[in-house]
Scaffold this active site. Structure first.
Site, short mmCIF file in Angstrom:
data_model
loop_
_atom_site.label_atom_id
_atom_site.label_comp_id
_atom_site.label_asym_id
_atom_site.label_seq_id
_atom_site.Cartn_x
_atom_site.Cartn_y
_atom_site.Cartn_z
N TYR B 61 0.84 -1.20 0.00
CA TYR B 61 0.00 0.00 0.00
C TYR B 61 0.87 1.25 0.00
CZ TYR B 61 -5.01 -0.98 0.85
OH TYR B 61 -6.34 -1.30 0.73
N ARG B 71 3.70 10.73 -9.11
CA ARG B 71 2.89 11.06 -10.28
C ARG B 71 2.11 12.35 -10.04
NH1 ARG B 71 -1.56 9.77 -14.01
NH2 ARG B 71 -1.78 11.91 -14.63
N ASP B 75 2.31 16.32 -11.76
CA ASP B 75 1.18 17.18 -12.15
C ASP B 75 1.32 18.56 -11.51
OD1 ASP B 75 -0.02 15.21 -13.66
OD2 ASP B 75 -1.26 14.47 -12.02
N MET B 79 1.54 22.28 -13.23
CA MET B 79 0.61 23.39 -12.99
C MET B 79 1.35 24.65 -12.57
SD MET B 79 -2.72 21.81 -11.17
CE MET B 79 -1.89 20.80 -10.00
N PHE B 102 -5.09 19.34 -13.51
CA PHE B 102 -5.50 19.66 -12.13
C PHE B 102 -6.54 18.68 -11.60
CE2 PHE B 102 -8.26 23.06 -14.23
CZ PHE B 102 -9.49 22.53 -13.87
N ASN B 123 -2.20 -0.60 8.20
CA ASN B 123 -2.06 -2.03 7.99
C ASN B 123 -0.82 -2.57 8.67
OD1 ASN B 123 -3.45 -4.13 6.42
ND2 ASN B 123 -3.83 -2.46 5.03
N ASP B 134 -2.63 -10.84 13.06
CA ASP B 134 -3.08 -10.34 11.76
C ASP B 134 -4.37 -9.57 11.95
OD1 ASP B 134 -3.26 -9.85 9.02
OD2 ASP B 134 -2.52 -11.84 8.52
N ASN B 141 -8.30 -8.24 3.15
CA ASN B 141 -7.31 -7.17 3.21
C ASN B 141 -6.52 -7.12 1.90
OD1 ASN B 141 -5.99 -5.12 4.47
ND2 ASN B 141 -4.63 -6.44 5.66
N SER B 144 -8.71 -5.75 -0.79
CA SER B 144 -8.81 -4.30 -0.68
C SER B 144 -7.64 -3.63 -1.38
CB SER B 144 -8.78 -3.86 0.79
OG SER B 144 -9.92 -4.26 1.44
N THR B 148 -7.66 -1.19 -4.78
CA THR B 148 -7.10 0.16 -4.81
C THR B 148 -6.12 0.30 -5.96
OG1 THR B 148 -7.30 0.21 -2.41
CG2 THR B 148 -5.93 1.91 -3.41
N THR B 200 -11.61 0.37 -0.29
CA THR B 200 -11.44 1.16 0.92
C THR B 200 -12.50 0.82 1.95
OG1 THR B 200 -10.61 2.91 -0.49
CG2 THR B 200 -11.15 3.52 1.76
N THR B 203 -11.55 -2.25 3.70
CA THR B 203 -10.51 -1.95 4.68
C THR B 203 -11.14 -1.42 5.97
OG1 THR B 203 -8.90 -1.43 2.99
CG2 THR B 203 -8.51 -0.50 5.16
N THR B 210 -11.11 -5.54 13.50
CA THR B 210 -9.84 -5.91 14.12
C THR B 210 -9.64 -5.18 15.44
OG1 THR B 210 -8.90 -6.18 11.92
CG2 THR B 210 -7.35 -6.01 13.74
N HIS B 283 -16.12 15.67 3.60
CA HIS B 283 -15.52 16.20 4.81
C HIS B 283 -15.05 15.13 5.77
CE1 HIS B 283 -13.87 19.55 6.79
NE2 HIS B 283 -14.03 18.84 7.87
N GLU B 285 -13.88 12.46 4.87
CA GLU B 285 -12.66 11.99 4.22
C GLU B 285 -11.43 12.78 4.70
OE1 GLU B 285 -11.55 9.70 2.35
OE2 GLU B 285 -9.73 10.55 1.45
N TYR B 287 -10.92 13.89 7.55
CA TYR B 287 -10.51 13.36 8.86
C TYR B 287 -10.08 11.90 8.77
CZ TYR B 287 -11.68 17.76 10.79
OH TYR B 287 -11.67 19.10 11.06
N SER B 298 1.42 11.40 17.46
CA SER B 298 1.36 11.09 18.88
C SER B 298 2.41 10.05 19.24
CB SER B 298 -0.03 10.56 19.26
OG SER B 298 -1.01 11.50 18.93
N SER B 314 -7.58 12.62 27.29
CA SER B 314 -8.17 13.74 26.55
C SER B 314 -7.86 13.58 25.07
CB SER B 314 -7.64 15.07 27.08
OG SER B 314 -6.34 15.30 26.59
N THR B 358 -8.91 19.62 17.73
CA THR B 358 -7.55 19.65 17.24
C THR B 358 -6.66 20.49 18.15
OG1 THR B 358 -8.58 19.58 15.07
CG2 THR B 358 -6.21 19.93 15.13
N LYS B 361 -5.41 18.58 20.99
CA LYS B 361 -4.31 17.69 20.59
C LYS B 361 -3.00 18.45 20.50
CE LYS B 361 -6.97 14.24 18.20
NZ LYS B 361 -6.33 13.00 17.82
N HIS B 418 -4.90 27.04 1.79
CA HIS B 418 -5.36 26.48 3.07
C HIS B 418 -5.35 24.96 3.07
CE1 HIS B 418 -7.86 25.06 6.31
NE2 HIS B 418 -8.73 24.61 5.44
N PHE B 419 -5.99 24.36 2.06
CA PHE B 419 -6.10 22.90 2.20
C PHE B 419 -4.78 22.20 1.88
CE2 PHE B 419 -8.25 23.14 -2.10
CZ PHE B 419 -7.39 22.32 -2.80
N HIS B 420 -3.92 22.84 1.08
CA HIS B 420 -2.59 22.25 0.94
C HIS B 420 -1.80 22.39 2.24
CE1 HIS B 420 -3.49 22.25 -3.39
NE2 HIS B 420 -2.58 21.30 -3.46
#
Lengths: 230, 668
Positions: B61, B71, B75, B79, B102, B123, B134, B141, B144, B148, B200, B203, B210, B283, B285, B287, B298, B314, B358, B361, B418-420
């Protein structure tokens, strides 16, 4: 545990409470047949693992259906000048389909009872009746679909009909897949007998078939009962 | 006979995809030829392709994710260079090609780079950390993973045969509908994601089962590592969110194939429903990706600070809180839909609230480091880079959560930055931290620290040089996905971002060099003890690499940091625990089911894309045949004799005893 073990009986039911911590004496490295997996008793038995995993799958399947139900709820009135549910639905056919499916659930339950009693004959018979009822259900549904398409009320007519064909068709697809599984199951029980892994599959198949019923109840209510009022 | 597929499907007139595609095909053929000539094929088939071992599947994986990351990165380079060149000019990429790039970049990075790496690390590490042999369903597994790989393969086939979607990575209708996208691009997207999405989902089912049902004796919920907790949360999200993706894409496929009207402009279709449904998956996704990343940080921060994680409980609560609330924020992706002030206010507030989890954390990680004896190894550097970077990305996210601000910034480069910022700073840094952290466990030798550190610093600097200017360009009004532009004020910022991507290229090169150098120097970097980082959780309690059965005897867990306890006891008493009684171990047999299923799924997917209906039928019948064939097997497991288990474990104990002798008299 190999596929040929026969640990599936009431004496080793993993849910017998008050028998925890057997893993201490079970010997390290072996399966802990008495553990349920949600305490500190080590890995759960295969029966618990398989049943639990299948429950999770069913929940995910129900989430998928819920997306289609949501789409249908949004599009139920989007008839685009075409026919609505009141004009299209064949009440008696729906009642008959419901009847066939609910009875098939009952006979599916009987197959589980027969399996519990290790009766090859009654298990096969109950599964056969379940399958025939399922075929009957599918035939009626197919006839309704064909009728609608022939009167120009196919899924391409309006968004309402698109979502109707999709959500009902998805359930029908599940029943078809269930029938394939049922046939495979019958062959396996006939050839291999009541082996532990076959018994676990029977548990899963029963869960699946009953889940189809639960979804049908939602379909009956949301698509047909509410649809008839529109 | 071949549906819509003709020789015209290959882009003979477009040099860039043609050359790129030919190079890839040549490389693949060369690798295959090398494997065959060297006689590695039987080994690959036996030990990897048909393997149901969670560690092997995890490695495959991660490898798939790493290749697809490259790859997607190519791209990105295209861009950035196109935008650097296309000021009052056409640039070198024609619009229809730029649009594919894009779209492919987003699709590949999320579904085939980030997801496989995160799932790969789960995994590899989760069963080890739970102290078991396992996952719940090993053959599933493997299936899966291969599904993918099918999706990734289909996306890459679109490079040379036909085209990819030009719609952006979430194929919004009506643009993705048949009237506006008549080509096969959207179909490639749909079938690649429908097939890999099933993988997925399986999985998710596998890992929820498990983690909830298969743990070492004594491993109660509140003794699991935070990585296991975040993996549980992420997989619960997969189980609840991926079916929505499947349903949504299936509806779009019905629109395109069978003339349904879910999202069309006419006959009552409702395209905003697509936006709602896709983000109800989309959304969570976010998380699904970032929660396991938090788990990796952690583990790393606790290990390299030499302290237990600060306020473990906590951390668990914050994880499950995020898991739940992540379902209540999806509308913030389209405040501009016009749902009204009250609806937008609800989702704006819920989005701000999720940042609290967050925040908890972040403080826990800081307090874990506080007073610790920190070792600045590569995984720790990635984690500390993450802490700073992610806080910036989080704060711009909270800014975007304010609907009036979002109306100005929607679809601007500010959003892109932001999202990058959160995905690179969060998920990608975690991927690199996790790979460096667990690499010695997987292969028995560490990665070269020098090259790793150079790669980290270049990535960190490169990231800031690329994306901070994009924030500014976004505030100046530059929208996303522009093939060319003529606003002079944007130009300098776009050029700086272009320089940044050169730094990122150097960083990527250093990563590759790191692997090459480490493999060449593997004997010097060897990890003999199985515990190269002075770890605290159970994966370090076995050898590196672990044997197929992971543990000779399932560990008996008595506290939150089981391996730390074992080590401390060993150092205090100056001896290892008594040698256990070894017994034979039964393990699942390898199975080609996953590979064969994926083969037929690739065939079916390709046939569906090109409307080759007989091949679709053949694929489905074959899939059923594989199912029956697999269900019919009689022997599912093989037994590893007690002597072999003993031989392995004695070797491991010997290494540990040497380690103990070297550390005699030292405080734990």
């Amino acid at each position: 545990m190999s596929a040929t073990d026969t640990s599936f009986d009431r004496a080793t039911d993993p849910y017998r409470v008050g028998h925890g911590r057997e893993w201490l004496s079970a010997g390290a490295g072996r399966g802990y047949v008495h553990a349920t997996g949600h305490g500190e008793g080590g890995p759960a038995s295969k029966r618990v693992i398989v049943g639990y995993g299948f429950w999770i799958f069913l929940l995910s399947d129900i989430v998928m259906f819920s997306a289609f139900f949501a789409a249908h709820a949004v599009l139920q009135t989007a008839t685009a000048g075409g026919p609505s549910g009141r004009e299209l639905f064949n009440w008696w056919s729906i009642v008959l389909q419901t009847f066939l499916l609910l009875v098939s659930s009952f006979t599916c339950g009987l197959s589980a009872v027969a399996t519990e009693a290790r009766s090859q004959l009654w298990t096969q018979l109950a599964l056969l009746v379940t399958g025939l009822l399922g075929v009957g259900f599918l035939a009626l549904e197919g006839r309704d679909f064909a009728g609608m398409v022939l009167q120009g009320a196919g899924p391409d007519r309006s968004a309402f009909l698109s979502s109707l064909f999709a959500v009902v068709g998805l359930h029908g697809l599940h029943v078809s897949a269930g029938l394939l599984w049922l046939g495979t199951m019958m062959a396996q029980i006939f050839v291999k007998g009541f082996r532990a892994d076959i018994l676990r599959r029977m548990v899963c198949f029963n869960l699946f078939w009953h889940a189809l019923d639960i979804i049908w109840v939602a379909l009956f209510t949301i698509v047909y009962l509410i649809g008839l009022g529109r | 006979m071949f549906g819509k597929l003709t020789w015209q499907a290959i882009p003979w007139d477009q040099p860039i995809p043609l050359v790129a595609g030919s190079v890839v095909v040549l490389i693949v053929l060369a690798v295959l030829a090398w494997v065959v000539i060297k006689g590695y094929l039987p080994y690959l088939w036996r030990e990897w392709i048909t393997s149901v071992d969670h560690k092997r599947i995890g490695v495959m994986y991660t490898l798939l994710g790493a290749v697809m990351l490259l790859r997607g990165f190519i791209d990105a380079i295209m861009m950035r260079s196109q935008q650097a060149a296309a000021f009052r000019a056409a640039g070198y990429l024609p619009p229809e090609h730029y649009d594919q790039i894009f779209s492919a970049h987003g699709t590949i990075m999320i579904f085939f780079a980030a997801m496989p790496i995160v799932i790969g690390l789960m995994n590899f590490a989760v069963p080890l950390q739970l102290g078991v042999r396992d996952v719940a369903f090993p053959t599933l597994n493997s299936t899966s993973f291969w599904l993918t790989a099918t999706g990734a393969l289909l996306v890459n086939i679109s490079l040379v045969i036909g085209e990819f979607a030009r719609t952006g990575w979430l194929v919004y209708p009506p643009l993705s509908g048949l009237p506006y996208s008549p080509g096969v691009g959207v179909d490639y997207y749909l079938w690649a994601l429908l097939i890999s999405g099933v993988g997925t989902l399986m999985t998710g089912i596998n890992f929820v089962t498990t983690i909830l049902k298969i743990r070492a004796p004594g491993m109660s919920y509140l003794r699991m590592t935070i990585f296991c907790w975040t993996a549980l949360a992420a997989n619960l999200l997969i189980v609840a969110a991926f079916p929505i993706l499947t349903a949504t894409l299936a509806m779009l496929a019905l629109d395109r194939y069978l003339d349904f009207h879910f999202f069309t402009n006419e006959a009552g279709g409702n395209m905003m429903m697509f936006i709602n449904l896709i983000w109800a998956w989309g959304h969570p996704e976010v998380y699904i990706l970032v929660l396991p990343a938090f788990g990796i940080f952690s583990e790393v921060i606790s290990t390299f600070s030499g302290k237990p994680l600060f306020n473990y409980r906590s951390m668990v609560a914050a994880t499950m809180f995020i898991c739940l609330v992540s379902y209540m924020v999806w509308l913030h992706h389209f405040f501009t839909m016009g749902a009204g002030g009250n609806v937008n206010a609800f989702f704006g507030i819920s989005t701000s609230i999720i940042a609290v989890g967050t925040g908890v954390k972040i403080y826990n990680w800081l307090f874990t480091m506080y007073g610790g004896r920190i070792r600045f190894a590569t995984p720790m550097l990635w984690s500390m880079g993450f802490l700073v970077t992610f806080v910036i990305g989080g704060m711009t996210g909270v800014l975007l959560a304010v609907p009036p601000a979002d109306f100005l910034l929607h679809n601007s480069l500010f959003l892109v930055a932001h999202f990058h910022n959160v995905i690179i700073g969060g998920v990608l840094f975690a991927a690199f931290a996790g790979i460096t952290y667990w690499f010695p466990k997987a292969f028995g030798f560490k990665l070269d620290e020098g090259w790793g550190k150079i790669a980290f610093w270049l990535s960190l600097i490169g990231f800031y040089v690329v994306f901070m200017p994009l924030y500014v360009a976004g505030l100046l009004g530059m929208t996303r996905r522009l093939q060319h532009y003529d606003v002079a004020a944007w130009r300098p910022w776009v050029l700086v971002a272009g320089i940044g991507i050169i730094i990122m290229i150097c960083a990527a090169a250093c990563q590759v060099v790191q692997f090459v150098v480490s493999i060449r120097r593997r004997d010097e970097l060897r990890d003999e003890t199985g515990d190269p980082w002075d770890g605290r959780s159970l994966e370090w309690a076995t050898a590196s690499p672990p044997p197929p059965f992971n543990f000779a005897v399932l560990p008996d867990v008595r506290g939150e940091e089981p391996y730390w306890e074992i080590k401390r006891r060993a150092i205090e008493t100056q001896q290892l625990s008594a040698e256990p009684k070894y017994e034979p171990i039964e393990m699942p047999r390898n199975s080609p089911t996953g590979f064969i299923t994926a083969f037929f799924c690739t065939m079916t997917g390709f046939a569906l894309i090109w409307h080759i209906w007989w091949m679709v039928g053949l694929g489905i019948v074959a899939a059923y045949a594989v199912f029956v064939w697999f269900a019919w097997r009689d022997v599912t497991e093989y037994s590893i004799p007690a002597e072999e288990v003993a031989r392995f474990d004695r070797a491991r104990r010997q290494a540990r005893e040497q380690w103990l002798a070297q550390h005699a008299g030292q405080p734990a």
